[in-house]
Design an enzyme around this catalytic site. Sequence first.
Site, PDB file in Angstrom:
ATOM      1  N   ASN A   1       0.825  -1.201   0.000  1.00 51.76           N
ATOM      2  CA  ASN A   1       0.000   0.000   0.000  1.00 51.76           C
ATOM      3  C   ASN A   1       0.861   1.253   0.000  1.00 51.76           C
ATOM      4  OD1 ASN A   1      -0.500   1.978   2.449  1.00 51.76           O
ATOM      5  ND2 ASN A   1       0.156   0.024   3.333  1.00 51.76           N
TER       6      ASN A   1
ATOM      7  N   VAL B   1      -0.900   4.488   0.306  1.00 48.47           N
ATOM      8  CA  VAL B   1      -2.050   5.384   0.462  1.00 48.47           C
ATOM      9  C   VAL B   1      -1.597   6.804   0.782  1.00 48.47           C
ATOM     10  CG1 VAL B   1      -4.134   5.836   1.816  1.00 48.47           C
ATOM     11  CG2 VAL B   1      -3.582   3.506   1.115  1.00 48.47           C
ATOM     12  N   GLY B   2      -0.558   6.919   1.604  1.00 47.43           N
ATOM     13  CA  GLY B   2      -0.035   8.245   1.907  1.00 47.43           C
ATOM     14  C   GLY B   2      -0.785   8.990   2.983  1.00 47.43           C
TER      15      GLY B   2
ATOM     16  N   CYS C   1       6.143   8.106  10.067  1.00 46.92           N
ATOM     17  CA  CYS C   1       5.900   9.228   9.165  1.00 46.92           C
ATOM     18  C   CYS C   1       7.215   9.867   8.739  1.00 46.92           C
ATOM     19  CB  CYS C   1       5.018  10.269   9.855  1.00 46.92           C
ATOM     20  SG  CYS C   1       3.358   9.695  10.208  1.00 46.92           S
TER      21      CYS C   1
END
Length: 310
Positions: free
Chosen positions: A69, A71-72, A139
Amino acid sequence: MTDLSCSLAGVTFKNPIVMASGTFGFGKEYGAIYDINKLGGLSGKGLTLHPKAGNDGVRVAETASGMLNSVGLENPGIAAFLREECPRWEMLDLARIVNLGGNTIEEYVEGARLINDDAAWRKREGRTAVDMIELNISCPNVKAGGMAYGIKTDIARQVVREVRAATTLPLVVKLSPNAEDIVGMAVMCQEEQADGVSLINTFSAMKIDIHKRRSVFDNLYAGLSGPAIKPIALRMVHQVCQAVNVPVMGMGGISCAEDIVEFIMAGAAVVQVGTHNFVNLRAGEQLIEDLATWMSREGIQTLDEIRGIL
């Protein structure tokens, strides 16, 4: 009688099954399929201080025994969550966990403060919408060229320390398997007064479109999850459980009751289920039933009987 209940950082879970962040939204969609109040807990969609549109291009791709994934961290932002989602979360009968991200330490701290202040206000009104914060240090740190906060322990320490000072809510730190030293990272979190750790997040991975001769993802790399990562996740959870005294949320490729039992035996207090929600939309409900059946068949009354037995 079989008792599936667990506790972590003073929060009670009616069973050890928590839906992992990014795989369950805020629970509304799955709540239309089955009664999600049966679950032990829910870690909501990852939140940042400001709304994020997420990544362009392909966001999800299948791979052998897993999923990639990119998705961000698409999300509505913390203010919108508190305003629009928390009134519904107040009505849920399960442990409610906010997954908090950020691109700078200032964003992390301000996000934690807003969540904490809202929780304090609701508590004065006799209401509760958030039981715990799960701090996502995977992050990208924009001041360090995009390297994730969770890679280097000394960089992560400042985030954990400052977020810990900004909230009185139970704080669990979500660890990345891409860290230079995941055990050292967990020990640091304990030193900085985190109430627990959760692991593992996704592995950095890649998929190439051989016809277009380019990465499938615009960001080149993506996060690998699913059964393919379970043996490594289990090893990391066991190593961390041996090194810290704070409770651990274990996750990584769980898709059946036996997987849950393995993580509990490795020392996890509770587990999180992610990718399997895309395979079986009723995964949470099914896993609870299957775990209770397994415990009954094995003559186990509480999970404490097998927790950390390795």
